[in-house]
Design an enzyme around this catalytic site. Sequence first.
Site, PDB file in Angstrom:
ATOM      1  N   ASP A 181      59.659 115.484  25.623  1.00 36.79           N
ATOM      2  CA  ASP A 181      58.559 114.519  25.619  1.00 36.79           C
ATOM      3  C   ASP A 181      57.754 114.859  26.864  1.00 36.79           C
ATOM      4  O   ASP A 181      58.192 114.568  27.984  1.00 36.79           O
ATOM      5  CB  ASP A 181      59.093 113.085  25.691  1.00 36.79           C
ATOM      6  CG  ASP A 181      57.969 112.066  25.615  1.00 36.79           C
ATOM      7  OD1 ASP A 181      56.919 112.301  26.245  1.00 36.79           O
ATOM      8  OD2 ASP A 181      58.120 111.052  24.926  1.00 36.79           O
ATOM      9  N   HIS A 182      56.607 115.478  26.683  1.00 40.75           N
ATOM     10  CA  HIS A 182      55.953 116.060  27.866  1.00 40.75           C
ATOM     11  C   HIS A 182      55.504 115.008  28.877  1.00 40.75           C
ATOM     12  O   HIS A 182      55.298 115.317  30.039  1.00 40.75           O
ATOM     13  CB  HIS A 182      54.817 117.019  27.473  1.00 40.75           C
ATOM     14  CG  HIS A 182      53.542 116.350  27.089  1.00 40.75           C
ATOM     15  ND1 HIS A 182      53.336 115.790  25.864  1.00 40.75           N
ATOM     16  CD2 HIS A 182      52.386 116.170  27.777  1.00 40.75           C
ATOM     17  CE1 HIS A 182      52.117 115.287  25.804  1.00 40.75           C
ATOM     18  NE2 HIS A 182      51.511 115.503  26.951  1.00 40.75           N
ATOM     19  N   HIS A 244      55.876 108.863  23.934  1.00 41.57           N
ATOM     20  CA  HIS A 244      55.384 108.846  25.321  1.00 41.57           C
ATOM     21  C   HIS A 244      55.365 107.436  25.932  1.00 41.57           C
ATOM     22  O   HIS A 244      55.855 107.212  27.025  1.00 41.57           O
ATOM     23  CB  HIS A 244      53.970 109.418  25.397  1.00 41.57           C
ATOM     24  CG  HIS A 244      53.823 110.754  24.735  1.00 41.57           C
ATOM     25  ND1 HIS A 244      54.802 111.704  24.774  1.00 41.57           N
ATOM     26  CD2 HIS A 244      52.805 111.301  24.012  1.00 41.57           C
ATOM     27  CE1 HIS A 244      54.397 112.785  24.114  1.00 41.57           C
ATOM     28  NE2 HIS A 244      53.188 112.562  23.632  1.00 41.57           N
TER      29      HIS A 244
HETATM   30  C1  BG6 Z   1      50.429 114.541  22.233  1.00 40.85           C
HETATM   31  C2  BG6 Z   1      49.769 113.897  21.053  1.00 40.85           C
HETATM   32  O1  BG6 Z   1      51.815 114.370  22.178  1.00 40.85           O
HETATM   33  O2  BG6 Z   1      49.926 113.965  23.415  1.00 40.85           O
HETATM   34  C3  BG6 Z   1      48.268 114.046  21.132  1.00 40.85           C
HETATM   35  O3  BG6 Z   1      50.239 114.487  19.858  1.00 40.85           O
HETATM   36  C4  BG6 Z   1      47.753 113.525  22.457  1.00 40.85           C
HETATM   37  O4  BG6 Z   1      47.622 113.374  20.060  1.00 40.85           O
HETATM   38  C5  BG6 Z   1      48.540 114.130  23.600  1.00 40.85           C
HETATM   39  O5  BG6 Z   1      46.384 113.884  22.566  1.00 40.85           O
HETATM   40  C6  BG6 Z   1      48.164 113.484  24.922  1.00 40.85           C
HETATM   41  O6  BG6 Z   1      48.769 114.196  25.964  1.00 40.85           O
HETATM   42  P1  BG6 Z   1      48.067 114.275  27.392  1.00 40.85           P
HETATM   43  O7  BG6 Z   1      49.042 115.035  28.220  1.00 40.85           O
HETATM   44  O8  BG6 Z   1      46.761 114.955  27.206  1.00 40.85           O
HETATM   45  O9  BG6 Z   1      47.901 112.854  27.821  1.00 40.85           O
END
Ligand code: BG6
Length: 495
Positions: A181-182, A244
Site C-alpha cells: 500500500d504505497h 490507503h
Molecule cells: C492509487 C489509486 O492507489 O493512488 C489512484 O489507484 C490514485 O486512483 C493514487 O490516483 C493516488 O496516489 P498518490 O500517491 O498520488 O496520492
Amino acid sequence: IKPKPTVFTIFGGTGDLAARKLIPALYNLYLDGYMPAKFTIVGLGRTDYDNQKFREILLDGINKFSRSGKADAAKWKVFSSCIQYLQSDAKKDKTYQDLEAIIKEKDQEWGEESNIIHYLSVAPQFFPIISKGVATINIENKEQRNRIVIEKPFGHDLDSAKELNKLLQSLFDETQIYRIDHYLGKETVQNMMAFRFANALFEPIWNRNYIEHVQISVTEDIGVEDRGGYYDGSGALKDMVQNHILQVLCLVAMEPPVSFNADEVRNRRVDVLRAIRKFGHEEVKHNTVRGQYASGWVAGEEVLGYREEKGVDPNSNTETFAALKFFIDNWRWQNVPFYVRTGKRMHQKASVISIQFKDVPHPIFPIEASESWQQNRLIISIQPEMSIRLQVQAKRPGLDMILNPVDMVFNYDGTYPAESPEAYETLLLDVMEGDQTLFMRADQIEAAWELLMPVVENWESRKSINFPNYAADSWGPEIAEALIAKDGFHWFTMP
Ligand code: BG6
C-alpha cells in the site's frame, strides 16, 4: 548493512508502474548507495523487446518521472547493465523455467545464494497464475529466499481477497508475502508513528477526552486519466478508502505498540479496523456519501465528465468521490467521529489529516476579543505540502486584547534540505531487507474489506442515483458538506 544479493523480477515490466515508479525507485536507491552490491532486475512482458530497447524505455521513464531528474549517463550505464528483459507469457511453464535458469546462473556467478523478489505489477486476474508459477521455480532454500510483492487491488471484495490470501498462503509463508500500500511508504505517513510515539507531549491528549473529531481528506485534482477501464469497475471506495485511507486512519488511531517490530505494529493497526463500528443500513444511509464528477472547467480548460471518459460506461454509477463517518468503539475513541473523504477532479490536490481538539472548558475572554476563534487543531499534511501545523490561539500584538489563531509549523522543506525518498523507494528497500512493518498482513486486508462490504453492497444495490452530482474543480457533492455540517463541523482545506 546492504541487503543480500538480489534477483528482482518485475511481472508487468513493460507497464506504466514499472516505468513511472519501480525503476526510478530502484535507480534512486542505487544512486544513494542502498542497492545490494550484486543485483539483477529482470523485466517480464509479452512485447518483443531486446535488453537494449527495454533499457531505453526505462531510461525514458527515469528522465520523465524520477525525483532526481535526468539520469546521469555514467551511472545509468552501470545500473542498466544489471537490467535484462525476458519476453514471456505468464501462462506458460517456460517463463518460470527461464527465470529458474537466470537465478541459478546468478547464484553461480555471485558465489552465494541471492534473495529473490517477484514483483507482481500486473492486472489482478494474473496474480494466481503468476504466484503459482513462481512457486514452481526449483531452487535451494526457497522459503528463505523467495519474496512475493502484490500490488493493489488486493481483491475486489471480501470473498475475492480471502480467496487470494488462501492461495498465497498455500504457496508461501506469510513472512514471504508483501502486500503493498504505497501510502504507508510516504514520508509523512511514516512520521505519524514517530510523531505520536517518540514524543511525550501528544499521547496524553490523544483520546476522546481532548479530541473532538478527526478528518482524513485525500483529494485529487486529476480525473481518471487513462485508467477509466479499471476505475469504472472499482470506484473511490475500493480504490482509495479500503486501502490507503483506512491504513492512514489506523496510524492515527492505533494504540502504542510494544516495539517497532513488524507484527507488533501490524497487530495494533488491525485492532483499529476491528474496533470500527459496523455499518448497518442506517449507518450507510446517514454516514456515507458518494459522488461522481461532471464536466467543467479546470484552469481555463474544459474537462470531460466522468461518464464521458475513455473506458467508462456512459451510464456509469461508479463513484469518483466518497465520504464516510466512522466511529471506533474502544476506550480511546468512543464517540469521536472520524470523517474521511476522497475524490477525483476536486478543487485541490491535498492529502491532509486534521485533528480538532475540544474547546477550552471556560472562556475568560470577552466574545469581541476573539476575532476568529478556532479550537486547537493539529494539521498533518501528507502531500503535496509535507508539514505539521499546530494551530493555537494567540494574542495579537497591540493595546487591545484581541485573539486569533496562529500556526506553529514544522515544514519538511525548510527543515530537511535533502529531498525525501519516494514511497516506492522506502517500500522496495524494505522488501529487500525483509521488513514487513509497512506492508499489509492478510488479516488487515480482510478486516478492511469486511468493514466496507455493507457499504459496497448497499451502494451497488441502489444504483439509481443522481449522478453526476459535483462539478469538476469543486469540493465534491453538497451532501458531503452536509455529512459533516450536521455535526457542527466543516471540512478542513489547506490554505
Ligand atoms: C492509487 C489509486 O492507489 O493512488 C489512484 O489507484 C490514485 O486512483 C493514487 O490516483 C493516488 O496516489 P498518490 O500517491 O498520488 O496520492
